[in-house]
Structures are given as structure tokens and as C-alpha cells.
Enzyme design. Structure first.
Site, short mmCIF file in Angstrom:
data_model
loop_
_atom_site.label_atom_id
_atom_site.label_comp_id
_atom_site.label_asym_id
_atom_site.label_seq_id
_atom_site.Cartn_x
_atom_site.Cartn_y
_atom_site.Cartn_z
N LEU A 33 0.82 -1.23 0.00
CA LEU A 33 0.00 0.00 0.00
C LEU A 33 0.85 1.27 0.00
O LEU A 33 0.35 2.35 0.35
CB LEU A 33 -0.98 0.00 1.19
CG LEU A 33 -1.98 -1.17 1.20
CD1 LEU A 33 -2.94 -1.03 2.39
CD2 LEU A 33 -2.78 -1.27 -0.10
N SER A 124 8.22 -3.19 -19.32
CA SER A 124 7.92 -1.85 -19.84
C SER A 124 8.65 -1.61 -21.14
O SER A 124 9.77 -2.10 -21.35
CB SER A 124 8.35 -0.80 -18.79
OG SER A 124 8.36 0.50 -19.37
N TYR A 151 15.23 3.14 -13.25
CA TYR A 151 13.95 2.40 -13.30
C TYR A 151 13.94 1.52 -14.55
O TYR A 151 13.64 0.33 -14.46
CB TYR A 151 12.77 3.39 -13.34
CG TYR A 151 11.52 2.78 -13.94
CD1 TYR A 151 11.16 3.07 -15.25
CD2 TYR A 151 10.73 1.91 -13.21
CE1 TYR A 151 10.04 2.48 -15.82
CE2 TYR A 151 9.61 1.33 -13.76
CZ TYR A 151 9.28 1.62 -15.08
OH TYR A 151 8.16 1.03 -15.65
N LYS A 155 13.88 -2.82 -15.05
CA LYS A 155 12.98 -3.62 -15.89
C LYS A 155 13.81 -4.49 -16.84
O LYS A 155 13.53 -5.68 -17.03
CB LYS A 155 12.06 -2.72 -16.70
CG LYS A 155 11.01 -1.97 -15.89
CD LYS A 155 10.00 -2.93 -15.26
CE LYS A 155 8.93 -2.20 -14.50
NZ LYS A 155 7.99 -3.12 -13.84
N TYR A 179 4.69 -3.17 -21.25
CA TYR A 179 3.61 -2.17 -21.29
C TYR A 179 4.10 -0.93 -22.00
O TYR A 179 5.22 -0.48 -21.73
CB TYR A 179 3.22 -1.73 -19.87
CG TYR A 179 2.76 -2.78 -18.90
CD1 TYR A 179 2.58 -2.42 -17.58
CD2 TYR A 179 2.50 -4.09 -19.26
CE1 TYR A 179 2.16 -3.36 -16.62
CE2 TYR A 179 2.08 -5.03 -18.33
CZ TYR A 179 1.91 -4.66 -17.01
OH TYR A 179 1.49 -5.57 -16.08
N ASN A 201 3.22 11.63 -14.66
CA ASN A 201 2.79 11.20 -15.99
C ASN A 201 1.74 12.16 -16.58
O ASN A 201 1.03 12.86 -15.87
CB ASN A 201 2.23 9.78 -15.93
CG ASN A 201 3.29 8.75 -15.50
OD1 ASN A 201 3.08 7.99 -14.59
ND2 ASN A 201 4.43 8.75 -16.17
C1 WQD Z 1 4.35 10.92 -21.80
C2 WQD Z 1 4.69 12.12 -22.67
C3 WQD Z 1 6.36 13.57 -21.70
C4 WQD Z 1 3.95 14.93 -18.33
C5 WQD Z 1 6.91 6.71 -18.38
C6 WQD Z 1 7.81 5.52 -18.11
C7 WQD Z 1 7.10 4.26 -18.52
C8 WQD Z 1 5.83 4.18 -17.75
C9 WQD Z 1 4.94 5.37 -18.12
C10 WQD Z 1 5.85 3.15 -15.60
C11 WQD Z 1 6.19 12.42 -22.68
C12 WQD Z 1 5.02 14.28 -21.85
C13 WQD Z 1 4.41 14.28 -19.46
C14 WQD Z 1 3.66 16.33 -18.38
C15 WQD Z 1 4.31 16.33 -20.69
N1 WQD Z 1 6.10 4.18 -16.37
N2 WQD Z 1 4.57 14.98 -20.63
N3 WQD Z 1 3.85 16.98 -19.58
O1 WQD Z 1 7.60 9.17 -19.95
O2 WQD Z 1 6.33 8.03 -21.88
O3 WQD Z 1 6.69 6.80 -19.75
O4 WQD Z 1 5.68 6.55 -17.72
O5 WQD Z 1 5.32 2.12 -15.88
O6 WQD Z 1 7.90 3.15 -18.24
O7 WQD Z 1 8.98 5.65 -18.91
O8 WQD Z 1 5.11 8.70 -19.79
O9 WQD Z 1 3.18 10.10 -19.14
O10 WQD Z 1 5.47 10.63 -18.15
O11 WQD Z 1 5.00 11.13 -20.55
O12 WQD Z 1 4.47 16.97 -21.77
O13 WQD Z 1 3.24 16.98 -17.39
O14 WQD Z 1 4.07 13.29 -22.13
O15 WQD Z 1 7.43 14.43 -22.05
O16 WQD Z 1 6.54 12.88 -23.97
P1 WQD Z 1 6.52 8.26 -20.42
P2 WQD Z 1 4.65 10.16 -19.32
#
Ligand code: WQD
Length: 339
Positions: A33, A124, A151, A155, A179, A201
Site C-alpha cells: 500500500l 515496460s 527504473y 525492468k 507495457y 505522468n
Molecule cells: C508521456 C509524454 C512527456 C507529463 C513513463 C515511463 C514508462 C511508464 C509510463 C511506468 C512524454 C510528456 C508528461 C507532463 C508532458 N512508467 N509529458 N507533460 O515518460 O512516456 O513513460 O511513464 O510504468 O515506463 O517511462 O510517460 O506520461 O510521463 O509522458 O508533456 O506533465 O508526455 O514528455 O513525452 P513516459 P509520461
């Protein structure tokens, strides 16, 4: 069939539990949790109309993990527990290597001890590193890349650990599911992503702007070599992702061996496309500002999903409209998450 879902109270884990229960399986959840809520499991039971067994255990608690295997006759493990914040992993690499690698070994050692040799691993797309443009869409037989953060390396290494376990004892069946970008929420709006603090994210951040918790979206970079200059990712509905796990269990029992498989849609969307899709879903215009690129980000990646279609008879069903609709539905009904 009795399935142990480590991390089963988390965002992805809880959606996996719903699909397992609805497929008639018995579910045991291990979760500390740390990044999850007990309430999510109550909602899982409410959605599925079935019960499950929950152990509040940390995967680093070897005696606790052993106790679960002693008490429950586990048939298969879905290992989704672990630390997953890219930025945090850069600041605290030892915590990530110890938890993600040590946690996996605690689970596999107890599996070995109890003769349980079926595992599905939450991997991932980050293991592909920073692919060249001619390597997109990404296929599983591409060589794994150089990860840009601890991270991602965990993986990468966890995949190697499970591959080597299978090579040493082919009776082990392992499905390593890569994923892409899971987003959205169960259609009921009862479970969803509940990121603590400032969302790292994109989707949870956008939905917090839409609900009025944050003033505007920061678009990290508008000078990428993509159609609109913003980065492209393969977003997949979390329910599609969860259903891929039920199919992977079938694969373990009917085919068996070692499977490495992308779980994505095969379609990339840019940050701006996601923002506009979410605007349609929530019926509001969402403010955003272009800022500099985020360190470690890459321009574009999305999946080649032909292997999952062939091996798992699985393809993603939902498009970006449903992902944004269901994400907004969850956020609207739970403005403070599970609090
Ligand atoms: C997506 C796009 C950002 C936030 C990561 C990990 C992956 C998985 C998912 C765990 C990118 C852009 C983001 C914001 C933005 N993690 N962005 N403004 O980085 O593709 O993947 O998270 O399981 O393993 O690597 O996902 O959602 O962080 O970013 O512009 O406030 O959105 O630059 O291009 P990411 P994300």
C-alpha cells in the site's frame, strides 16, 4: 486457478484483479500500500461481485512472502509490485535496484521453493531505450536498448533474471509483458489512477488540470521531430492491458515457455493530440504552456503489436476517445482519488 498478484492494489494491478475475477479465477493480492489504497480492493470486489484475499506485505519482507506461499496454493504469479517513478529512480538508484530486483528474487525464490513455475512479469517499453526512427514501431526481437534511467534498467535486468531462470529450468513458464503507456480507468469509474503528489505522468496531470486542481499543463518540448513537434507515445487503455494478462495466463498453460510481448495499440499519439482528445472528453478547453524538454524523454515510440495478436490472440479494443472518457469519468467521480 489461484493467481497471486503482487502490487494488486495499485493502478494496473487492481484492473488486472477485476479481469481475473471476472474470468472466474481466485485472486490473492500482495501489496504494501506504499503507492496504493485498500479502498481500491473494495472497489475491485464491488465491480466483480467476487471476493479476494489480501496480504499487506512488502515484497522485501521475505518471511511475509514465504508465509503467503505456505498458506495459499498459488498456481501462477503476476508480478506487478515495484517502484516505477523514472525521476525518483535517478535520485535514488539503490532503492530502485534493491526493491525491484530484490523483490523479484524474493518472489521467484519462494515460487521455486513451492514448485510454482508460472509467472507473468509487468515489464515496460522502456527496455527498448532510445530507438532509432527506423526501429519504430518497436518489435520484441529488436535488441534491448540502453536505458536512460535506473527504473528502466531494473525492468531490463528483471527481464534478464526471468529469462535466465527459464533457460536454467525450462519447466518455468514466463510471460514478459512490455507495457507501453497505460492510461484510462475501468468504465465504472470506481477504480483508476491515483498518483500521490504532483503527477509525473501526462494523463493524471491533464485530468488534474481538468478538475481544477492545477492551473495548466506543461508540454515538455515542442521541437521534437514529430508532426506537431510534441512527443509521441503508444497509449493503451488499462482495461485492454489487464485483459492481455488473462490471455497470457492461457498462454502459459496451453503453450508455455518464454514469451516476450508488447502490450500497446500500435498507434502513437502526440502530447497535443492527447490534450485535445481529453478536451473533447471533459467538454472544457484545457490551458497548456510549452516548456523545455524533460531530461531522458525521447521523441517517439509505439508498438508493433503483431506478436500479441499471434501468440495471445489479443489486440487492444479501445481507442483514445474511450481512454480519455474513462479517465475523466474516474477523475470526476473521485476528485481526490481514493482519499
Ligand atoms: C508521456 C509524454 C512527456 C507529463 C513513463 C515511463 C514508462 C511508464 C509510463 C511506468 C512524454 C510528456 C508528461 C507532463 C508532458 N512508467 N509529458 N507533460 O515518460 O512516456 O513513460 O511513464 O510504468 O515506463 O517511462 O510517460 O506520461 O510521463 O509522458 O508533456 O506533465 O508526455 O514528455 O513525452 P513516459 P509520461
Amino acid at each position: 486457478m489461484k493467481i497471486l498478484v503482487t502490487g494488486g492494489a495499485g493502478y494496473i494491478g487492481s484492473h488486472i484483479c477485476v479481469e481475473l475475477l471476472q474470468a472466474g479465477m481466485e485472486v490473492i493480492v500482495l501489496d504494501n500500500l506504499y503507492n496504493a489504497s485498500r479502498k481500491a480492493l473494495e472497489r475491485v470486489k464491488q465491480i466483480s461481485g467476487r471476493t479476494l484475499t489480501f496480504y499487506q506485505i512488502d515484497i522485501m519482507d521475505k518471511a511475509g512472502v514465504r508465509n503467503i506461499f505456505d498458506r495459499e496454493s498459488i498456481d501462477c504469479v503476476i508480478h506487478a509490485a515495484g517502484l516505477k517513478a523514472v525521476g525518483e529512480s535517478v535520485e535514488n538508484p539503490m532503492k530502485y535496484y534493491r526493491t525491484n530486483l530484490g523483490g523479484l528474487l524474493n518472489v521467484t525464490e519462494e515460487m521455486q521453493r513451492h514448485g510454482v513455475k508460472n509467472i507473468i512479469f509487468s515489464s515496460s517499453a522502456t527496455v527498448y531505450g532510445d530507438p532509432e526512427p527506423d526501429q519504430i514501431p518497436l518489435k520484441e526481437d529488436f535488441p534491448k536498448g540502453t536505458c536512460s534511467n535506473p527504473y528502466g534498467w531494473t525492468k531490463w535486468m528483471q527481464e534478464q533474471i526471468l529469462t535466465d531462470i527459464h533457460m536454467a529450468d525450462p519447466e518455468w513458464n514466463a510471460a514478459l509483458l512490455r507495457y507501453f503507456n497505460p492510461i484510462g480507468a475501468h468504465e465504472s469509474g470506481l477504480i483508476g489512477e491515483d498518483q500521490r503528489g504532483i503527477p509525473a505522468n501526462l494523463l493524471p496531470y491533464i485530468s488534474q488540470v481538468a478538475i481544477g486542481k492545477r492551473p495548466y499543463i506543461q508540454v515538455f518540448g515542442s521541437d521534437y521531430p514529430t508532426p506537431d513537434g510534441t512527443a509521441v507515445r503508444d497509449y493503451i487503455h488499462v482495461t485492454d492491458l489487464a485483459r492481455g494478462h488473462v490471455k497470457a495466463i492461457d498462454w502459459l498453460y496451453n503453450k508455455g515457455g518464454l514469451l516476450i510481448c508488447n502490450l500497446g495499440t500500435g498507434r502513437g499519439y502526440s502530447v497535443l493530440e492527447i490534450i485535445h482528445a481529453f478536451e473533447k472528453a471533459c467538454g472544457k478547453e484545457l490551458p497548456y504552456k510549452f516548456t523545455s524538454r524533460r531530461g531522458g524523454d525521447i521523441a517517439a515510440y509505439y508498438a508493433d503489436c503483431s506478436k500479441a495478436a499471434r501468440e495471445l490472440s489479443w489486440t487492444a479494443e479501445y481507442g483514445i476517445e474511450e481512454m480519455c472518457r474513462d479517465s475523466w469519468n474516474w477523475q470526476r467521480k473521485n476528485p481526490d482519488g481514493y482519499q
